[in-house]
Every structure is written in structure tokens, then in C-alpha cells.
Design an enzyme around this catalytic site. Structure first.
Site, short mmCIF file in Angstrom:
data_model
loop_
_atom_site.label_atom_id
_atom_site.label_comp_id
_atom_site.label_asym_id
_atom_site.label_seq_id
_atom_site.Cartn_x
_atom_site.Cartn_y
_atom_site.Cartn_z
N LYS A 225 -2.77 -15.77 25.67
CA LYS A 225 -2.88 -17.21 25.37
C LYS A 225 -3.48 -17.95 26.56
O LYS A 225 -4.34 -18.82 26.40
CB LYS A 225 -1.49 -17.78 25.02
CG LYS A 225 -1.06 -17.43 23.61
CD LYS A 225 0.41 -17.71 23.35
CE LYS A 225 0.80 -17.13 21.99
NZ LYS A 225 2.23 -17.08 21.76
N GLN B 280 7.61 -19.43 24.05
CA GLN B 280 7.43 -18.09 23.49
C GLN B 280 8.77 -17.57 22.95
O GLN B 280 9.76 -17.54 23.66
CB GLN B 280 6.89 -17.15 24.59
CG GLN B 280 6.53 -15.78 24.09
CD GLN B 280 5.37 -15.77 23.09
OE1 GLN B 280 4.35 -16.42 23.31
NE2 GLN B 280 5.54 -15.07 22.00
N ASP C 74 3.12 -25.05 17.80
CA ASP C 74 3.56 -23.93 16.96
C ASP C 74 3.98 -24.43 15.57
O ASP C 74 4.14 -23.64 14.64
CB ASP C 74 4.76 -23.23 17.61
CG ASP C 74 4.39 -21.84 18.14
OD1 ASP C 74 3.32 -21.33 17.76
OD2 ASP C 74 5.18 -21.28 18.93
#
Ligand code: NDP
Length: 296
Positions: free
Chosen positions: A54, A98, A121
Site C-alpha cells: 500500500k 490494517q 476502507d
């Protein structure tokens, strides 16, 4: 019939290039650089690889990348304080924590602390509610990537029969909402579904998000259907590590009209959509027009 292969790797490269173009224009015209903050707690090896990828992709498209690596023993208060700090930071337009978090941390509490406008997200309860009611939201990256590939392949999706196998909060449910948003007739199947094969055979669009290697076989696919394989399963074949999807590729590809491979299908689209979401969040935060074709 041999299915057309939907090349997610090439599609993701196009999305990243489009994002990079928008980022360059933003910097030139408004002096704004979109920024993505990624928070990793602990040393889970898979998570470390994802975070590294990422970071590299974020830099590659010209965005600012802020990495926060915290010790596995980090307490809830410390993590929430970091999220508050990122929420308040004008250089940060997207925040990603994460998952999975170490067991002593409450993921729901942590995710719901993120400013919904920076929740790239799309897991914050406000974004889940906005998506469910057909309002503008941040959309989870993996289903967004699937939707982009489907729109690209089919043009309009209205009226098509879609079956989503899997009802998780991160893939199955948002995928179904997005397909409904595009006026598909949507069925969600799960572990209690009776006669899964028969249900799957009704699909013009079949999305597999199950987490079971090669469970969806060719006899479950309607001839000519589009098959999107979200699954990522690490298996051992003849003593060698092999990545396979939730779809049995060879048998499904012999029946389907189009299919995504694993690897090289949905996977690369997920990071590309994370970058697209960060760009969208940055444009919204600055009252600028959103990039077309990069949101739901
Ligand atoms: P979850 O384990 O959270 O959900 C799996 C779903 O599959 C559940 O709803 C479950 O039903 C259903 N299911 C399990 N067994 C069966 C069965 N025998 N028949 C029908 N349905 C079944 O998984 P995720 O949604 O998080 O992920 C799914 C897959 O996608 C995984 O392989 C994961 O690695 C991959 N993935 C890939 C991503 C990418 O970037 N490409 C991103 C995220 C995930 P029930 O609810 O009844 O238990």
C-alpha cells in the site's frame, strides 16, 4: 465456450494511472496533495506485506503516505489517540487501520473512531448505513473493484440477475448493495443456502467471496455468465505453494462468458480502489469535483 479473461492487473494499472493523473492535476491547480495514513498494529506477516504494498502504491501515484507501525502490545487508548490525531490532520485524507487487529483490541470501536469522511476502507458504520440507503459514501475497496470490472465488461448492469456467495461485512454484503444500486436482481447465498448450485446457476453475474478453495465449479455456472472470483486461498499442490480462488477456474472458464483469474483478477483492484477512495476523500474534503468513474 471459453470465457473471456477479465484482466484485473491491467485494469488496476489503468485505474492507478488515472488516479496519478488526477493527483498531479490537483497538486498543480490547487497545491493539494492527497495523503493516506496506514496504521499497522503488531507483526502479522501477511499484514506487513499488504502495508508495504500500500505504501509503495501510494507513493507511486504521487500521494503522501504516512505509515504508523505500533507494537503488538499497544493499548486501546493509545491507538484511539493516534486515530484522533489523524482525524484532525489536514494532510491526511484517508485512514486505514490494517485488520485483523491483535485480539485485545476491539476492531469495531477502533474503526468507528475514524472520521467517516476519511474512512477509505468504507467499514465505518456511517458509511455502511449510507451505502445501504443508496447515499454517497466511502465504498469498501474490494467490492468497488468488482463493480468497476463488471461495469467495464457489461456496460449497464440493470436487470441482470446477480448472485453473491458470501455475506461478510467487508465483501459479500457491500457487493450485494452495490449490485442492487446498479439495479441488478440480487441474491445473497451463504453457508445455510439450500441447493447452492441451483441458486448459482440463476446468475448472469456470479460473485464468489467464500474463502473455500475452488468451491464453485463449472456445473454451478450458467453458460455465458460473468464470474468474479474474490477468493484468495493459499494451498499446497504437489508440494508447491499455489494461490487459488473460490472458483474452480478451468471448469468455470469452460462455461462462463467472462471470468476473473486468481491471481491477477480482483486482488490488484483492491489497492487501486484504495487509492481511488483516498483521492475521492481528498476532493470531497476540499469541496472539489470528484473524479468520474472512480467511485460507485
Ligand atoms: P468470510 O469468512 O468473512 O465470509 C465467508 C462467507 O462465505 C460467509 O458469509 C459464509 O457464510 C460463506 N460460506 C462459507 N462456506 C460456505 C459454503 N460452503 N457455501 C456457501 N457459503 C459459504 O470471508 P471474506 O468475505 O472476508 O472473504 C472471502 C474470500 O475473499 C476469502 O478467500 C478472502 O481471502 C478473499 N478476500 C479477497 C480480497 C481481495 O482483495 N481480493 C479482499 C477480501 C477478501 P456464513 O455467513 O453463513 O458463515
Amino acid at each position: 465456450m471459453t470465457a473471456k479473461v477479465i484482466d484485473g492487473k491491467a485494469f488496476a494499472a489503468r485505474v492507478r494511472a488515472e488516479v496519478a493523473e488526477h493527483v498531479a492535476r490537483l497538486k498543480e491547480e490547487s497545491g493539494i496533495q492527497p495523503g493516506l495514513a496506514v496504521v499497522l498494529v503488531g507483526e502479522d506477516p501477511a499484514s506487513q506485506v499488504y502495508v508495504k504494498n500500500k505504501h509503495a502504491s501510494t507513493i507511486e501515484v504521487g500521494m503522501a503516505s504516512f505509515e504508523h507501525r505500533l507494537d503488538a502490545s499497544t493499548g486501546e487508548a493509545e491507538l484511539l489517540a493516534l486515530i484522533d490525531q489523524l482525524n484532525a490532520d489536514p494532510k491526511v485524507h484517508g485512514i486505514l487501520v490494517q485488520l485483523p487487529l491483535p485480539g485485545h483490541l476491539n476492531s469495531e470501536l477502533v474503526i468507528n473512531r475514524i472520521d467517516p469522511a476519511k474512512d477509505v476502507d468504507g467499514f465505518h458504520i456511517s458509511n455502511v448505513g449510507l451505502l445501504g440507503t443508496g447515499q454517497k459514501s466511502m465504498v469498501p475497496c474490494t467490492p468497488l473493484g468488482c463493480l468497476m470490472m463488471l461495469r467495464d465488461h457489461h456496460g449497464k448492469l440493470a436487470g441482470l440477475s446477480a448472485v453473491v456467495v458470501g455475506r461478510s461485512n467487508i465483501v459479500g454484503k457491500p457487493m450485494a448493495q452495490l449490485l442492487l444500486g446498479d439495479s441488478c436482481t440480487v441474491t445473497i447465498a451463504h453457508s445455510r443456502t439450500k441447493d447452492l448450485a441451483e441458486v448459482c446457476r440463476r446468475a448472469d453475474i456470479l460473485v464468489a467471496a467464500v474463502g473455500r478453495p475452488e468451491m464453485i465449479t463449472g456445473d454451478m455456472v450458467r453458460p455465458g455468465a460473468t464470474v468474479i472470483d474474490v477468493g484468495i486461498n493459499r494451498t499446497l499442490r504437489d508440494g508447491k505453494a499455489k494461490l487459488v480462488g473460490d472458483v474452480h477456474y478451468e471448469s468455470a472458464a469452460a462455461v462462463a462468458g467472462a471470468i476473473t483469474p486468481v491471481p491477477g483478477g480482483v486482488g490488484p483492484m483492491t489497492i487501486a480502489c484504495l487509492l481511488a477512495n483516498t483521492l475521492t476523500a481528498c476532493c470531497r474534503a476540499n469541496g472539489l469535483a470528484e473524479p468520474e468513474g472512480l467511485t460507485a
